[in-house]
Design an enzyme around this catalytic site. Structure first.
Site, PDB file in Angstrom:
ATOM      1  N   HIS A 135       0.797  -1.234   0.000  1.00 15.14           N
ATOM      2  CA  HIS A 135       0.000   0.000   0.000  1.00 15.14           C
ATOM      3  C   HIS A 135       0.828   1.283   0.000  1.00 15.14           C
ATOM      4  O   HIS A 135       0.274   2.376  -0.158  1.00 15.14           O
ATOM      5  CB  HIS A 135      -0.978  -0.018   1.184  1.00 15.14           C
ATOM      6  CG  HIS A 135      -2.314   0.566   0.873  1.00 15.14           C
ATOM      7  ND1 HIS A 135      -3.407   0.424   1.696  1.00 15.14           N
ATOM      8  CD2 HIS A 135      -2.744   1.338  -0.174  1.00 15.14           C
ATOM      9  CE1 HIS A 135      -4.452   1.066   1.168  1.00 15.14           C
ATOM     10  NE2 HIS A 135      -4.069   1.628   0.046  1.00 15.14           N
ATOM     11  N   ASP A 158      -9.688  -0.015   4.484  1.00 16.89           N
ATOM     12  CA  ASP A 158      -8.499  -0.662   5.044  1.00 16.89           C
ATOM     13  C   ASP A 158      -8.784  -1.050   6.492  1.00 16.89           C
ATOM     14  O   ASP A 158      -9.605  -0.408   7.161  1.00 16.89           O
ATOM     15  CB  ASP A 158      -7.340   0.374   5.006  1.00 16.89           C
ATOM     16  CG  ASP A 158      -5.961  -0.248   5.006  1.00 16.89           C
ATOM     17  OD1 ASP A 158      -5.758  -1.265   5.686  1.00 16.89           O
ATOM     18  OD2 ASP A 158      -5.070   0.315   4.334  1.00 16.89           O
ATOM     19  N   HIS A 160      -6.323  -0.710   8.401  1.00 19.88           N
ATOM     20  CA  HIS A 160      -5.302   0.171   8.980  1.00 19.88           C
ATOM     21  C   HIS A 160      -5.456   1.591   8.449  1.00 19.88           C
ATOM     22  O   HIS A 160      -5.972   1.786   7.341  1.00 19.88           O
ATOM     23  CB  HIS A 160      -3.906  -0.338   8.600  1.00 19.88           C
ATOM     24  CG  HIS A 160      -3.696  -1.799   8.870  1.00 19.88           C
ATOM     25  ND1 HIS A 160      -3.914  -2.765   7.905  1.00 19.88           N
ATOM     26  CD2 HIS A 160      -3.317  -2.446   9.998  1.00 19.88           C
ATOM     27  CE1 HIS A 160      -3.659  -3.968   8.432  1.00 19.88           C
ATOM     28  NE2 HIS A 160      -3.303  -3.807   9.696  1.00 19.88           N
ATOM     29  N   ASP A 162      -2.764   3.619   7.916  1.00 22.32           N
ATOM     30  CA  ASP A 162      -1.594   3.894   7.064  1.00 22.32           C
ATOM     31  C   ASP A 162      -1.193   5.360   7.092  1.00 22.32           C
ATOM     32  O   ASP A 162      -0.821   5.952   6.065  1.00 22.32           O
ATOM     33  CB  ASP A 162      -1.842   3.414   5.619  1.00 22.32           C
ATOM     34  CG  ASP A 162      -1.970   1.897   5.518  1.00 22.32           C
ATOM     35  OD1 ASP A 162      -1.657   1.193   6.503  1.00 22.32           O
ATOM     36  OD2 ASP A 162      -2.393   1.405   4.449  1.00 22.32           O
ATOM     37  N   HIS A 175       4.553   1.028   4.068  1.00 25.11           N
ATOM     38  CA  HIS A 175       3.140   0.818   3.689  1.00 25.11           C
ATOM     39  C   HIS A 175       2.186   1.234   4.811  1.00 25.11           C
ATOM     40  O   HIS A 175       0.994   1.371   4.554  1.00 25.11           O
ATOM     41  CB  HIS A 175       2.875  -0.630   3.239  1.00 25.11           C
ATOM     42  CG  HIS A 175       2.755  -1.642   4.332  1.00 25.11           C
ATOM     43  ND1 HIS A 175       2.042  -2.811   4.195  1.00 25.11           N
ATOM     44  CD2 HIS A 175       3.287  -1.677   5.591  1.00 25.11           C
ATOM     45  CE1 HIS A 175       2.114  -3.522   5.324  1.00 25.11           C
ATOM     46  NE2 HIS A 175       2.870  -2.859   6.171  1.00 25.11           N
ATOM     47  N   ASP A 282      -7.461  -1.598   0.297  1.00 26.88           N
ATOM     48  CA  ASP A 282      -6.507  -2.577   0.825  1.00 26.88           C
ATOM     49  C   ASP A 282      -7.302  -3.846   1.101  1.00 26.88           C
ATOM     50  O   ASP A 282      -8.285  -3.813   1.852  1.00 26.88           O
ATOM     51  CB  ASP A 282      -5.896  -2.020   2.118  1.00 26.88           C
ATOM     52  CG  ASP A 282      -4.831  -2.914   2.733  1.00 26.88           C
ATOM     53  OD1 ASP A 282      -4.905  -4.151   2.581  1.00 26.88           O
ATOM     54  OD2 ASP A 282      -3.930  -2.366   3.402  1.00 26.88           O
ATOM     55  N   ASP A 284      -6.916  -6.171   2.939  1.00 28.94           N
ATOM     56  CA  ASP A 284      -7.027  -6.573   4.347  1.00 28.94           C
ATOM     57  C   ASP A 284      -8.176  -5.874   5.076  1.00 28.94           C
ATOM     58  O   ASP A 284      -8.443  -6.160   6.248  1.00 28.94           O
ATOM     59  CB  ASP A 284      -5.691  -6.442   5.099  1.00 28.94           C
ATOM     60  CG  ASP A 284      -5.250  -5.013   5.381  1.00 28.94           C
ATOM     61  OD1 ASP A 284      -6.080  -4.106   5.530  1.00 28.94           O
ATOM     62  OD2 ASP A 284      -4.012  -4.811   5.484  1.00 28.94           O
ATOM     63  N   GLU A 327      -2.221  -5.121  -1.632  1.00 30.47           N
ATOM     64  CA  GLU A 327      -1.856  -6.043  -0.541  1.00 30.47           C
ATOM     65  C   GLU A 327      -2.325  -7.491  -0.718  1.00 30.47           C
ATOM     66  O   GLU A 327      -2.373  -8.253   0.251  1.00 30.47           O
ATOM     67  CB  GLU A 327      -2.307  -5.492   0.826  1.00 30.47           C
ATOM     68  CG  GLU A 327      -1.684  -4.140   1.195  1.00 30.47           C
ATOM     69  CD  GLU A 327      -0.252  -4.225   1.748  1.00 30.47           C
ATOM     70  OE1 GLU A 327       0.278  -5.350   1.946  1.00 30.47           O
ATOM     71  OE2 GLU A 327       0.349  -3.145   1.971  1.00 30.47           O
TER      72      GLU A 327
HETATM   73  N1  LIG Z   1      -0.926  -1.312   4.241  1.00 28.77           N
HETATM   74  C1  LIG Z   1      -0.894  -2.038   5.346  1.00 28.77           C
HETATM   75  N2  LIG Z   1      -1.276  -3.292   5.315  1.00 28.77           N
HETATM   76  N3  LIG Z   1      -0.450  -1.433   6.449  1.00 28.77           N
HETATM   77  C2  LIG Z   1      -0.283  -2.079   7.731  1.00 28.77           C
HETATM   78  C3  LIG Z   1       0.319  -1.128   8.712  1.00 28.77           C
HETATM   79  C4  LIG Z   1       0.522  -1.738  10.062  1.00 28.77           C
HETATM   80  C5  LIG Z   1       1.089  -0.817  11.130  1.00 28.77           C
HETATM   81  N4  LIG Z   1       0.168   0.223  11.476  1.00 28.77           N
HETATM   82  C6  LIG Z   1       2.410  -0.218  10.673  1.00 28.77           C
HETATM   83  O1  LIG Z   1       2.504   0.978  10.518  1.00 28.77           O
HETATM   84  O2  LIG Z   1       3.353  -0.930  10.451  1.00 28.77           O
HETATM   85 MN   LIG Z   2      -3.229  -0.377   3.750  1.00 28.56          MN
HETATM   86 MN   LIG Z   3      -4.194  -2.699   5.728  1.00 27.79          MN
END
Ligand SMILES: NC(=[NH2+])NCCC[C@H](N)C(=O)O
Ligand SMILES: [Mn+2]
Ligand SMILES: [Mn+2]
Length: 358
Positions: A135, A158, A160, A162, A175, A282, A284, A327
């Site tokens: 991402h 998402d 998250h 990010d 990411h 994303d 996820d 992802e």
């Molecule tokens: N694009 C994603 N899947 N991001 C996950 C980020 C997880 C966590 N918040 C980090 O900064 O490492």
């Molecule tokens: Mn993401």
């Molecule tokens: Mn994510």
């Protein structure tokens, strides 16, 4: 709004697939194979069957960028090939970490390239669909979209946020940071100016190309459920709109998407016209039972229908100008899970590009 854009929003005809086999924004190998699997599963044909003219001339070869990066450094060395499933310890003379940020120059260069490609397609009136890859690529896609459609708003789906900065990230995986760079948040400026003071002149400073084009009021999140404490503070301090899984449970996905669209349109610089939308999805965001093959799965996610509903409803607005599907990692979990995740990825893209149930 230009007349071409008005025309495009009414009847987009051509989609350009931007295949980005890139994994440098996170440590697990395999996410770079995501776009290859999505295309091999027949995505191009599927979109043609929906009536699109599909442009796809192969995946982007970021190897060139790695090569010029390594040969521009006085202390060049070839990157050691990662043999295990974690390449996070692989650091090169030409791309040493900045603080704990991993692969900063590589991620920066790849995203800069992606920004040019996406903006180029969008300016020709095409709809760019970027297949990741991790991402961090959204720094490129959203920069590209906003270059071509400056009034666009972003819907970020998402688990998250990010939105970590160099000052808040605990993983150093970029990411988890693209939104903070797109917004030009302070935590990055400080880290990079500290770095510049001690920088060896042979190494480039990454991310200098990114314009802070994304206003905090121009993004809305859907699906969040794993937000770091530093990120929670950033979301709050900047008044960023976010619908977590709690909100999806509370209001239902239908209401949540209407609220997200209303929010973006309330901030439209030209209220007479529909605001262009970039959807960054994303995989996820979906529950791991629906999309298991992804690097940072989090339980309690969107159902198959909730994910598709978001895509279908955004398509219905007629305002979609850019799409990311990120992802998908075909190296994670068993064959059945990989097939399932790739198939879901393809069907999300179809749903965002006009596939209907009836
Ligand atoms: N694009 C994603 N899947 N991001 C996950 C980020 C997880 C966590 N918040 C980090 O900064 O490492
Ligand atoms: Mn993401
Ligand atoms: Mn994510």
């Amino acid at each position: 709004m230009t007349s071409e854009l008005a025309q495009f929003l009414k009847s987009p005809k051509t989609v350009s697939i931007v295949g980005c086999p890139f994994s440098g924004g996170q440590p697990k190998i395999g996410v770079d194979e995501g776009p290859i699997h999505l295309v091999e599963a027949g995505l191009v044909n599927q979109l043609q069957e929906l009536g699109w003219n599909v442009k796809f001339d192969g995946h982007h070869q970021f190897e060139d960028i790695k090569y010029t990066l390594s040969s521009s450094s006085a202390t060049a060395s070839s990157p050691a090939a990662g043999t295990d499933n974690d390449t996070s310890t692989t650091s090169n003379h030409w791309d040493p970490p900045i603080g704990i940020l991993k692969n900063p120059r590589l991620v920066s260069r790849v995203c800069e390239e992606v920004a040019k490609v996406v903006s180029g397609h969008a300016k020709k009136g095409e709809l760019p669909v970027t297949l990741g890859g991790d991402h961090s690529l959204a720094m490129g896609t959203i920069s590209g979209t906003l270059d071509a459609h400056p009034s666009a708003g972003v819907i970020w789906v998402d688990a998250h946020a990010d939105i970590n900065t160099a000052a808040t990230t605990e993983s150093g995986n970029i990411h988890g940071m693209p939104v903070s760079f797109l917004m030009g948040l302070d935590g990055n400026h400080q880290a990079f100016s500290d770095y510049n003071k001690s920088n060896s002149p042979s190494l480039e400073t990454p991310f200098a190309w990114i314009k802070p084009v994304l206003k905090p009021s121009s993004i809305v999140y859907i699906g969040l459920r794993d937000v770091d404490s530093g990120e929670k503070k950033i979301l709050k301090d900047n008044g960023i709109k976010a619908f977590s899984m709690h909100d999806v449970d509370r209001y239902g996905i239908g209401k949540v998407v209407e609220m997200a669209l209303d929010y973006l349109n309330a901030d439209n610089t030209n209220p007479d016209e529909v605001r262009p939308i970039h959807l960054s999805f994303d995989v996820d965001a979906l529950d791991p039972s629906v999309a298991p093959s992804t690097g940072t799965p989090v339980r309690g996610g969107l159902t198959f229908r909730e994910g598709h509903y978001i895509c279908e409803r955004i398509w219905e607005t007629g305002a979609l100008v850019g799409l990311d599907l990120m992802e998908v990692n075909p190296s994670l979990e068993d064959d059945v899970s990989v097939k399932q995740t790739v198939a879901v990825g393809c069907s999300l893209v179809r749903a965002a590009l006009g596939e209907t149930l009836l």
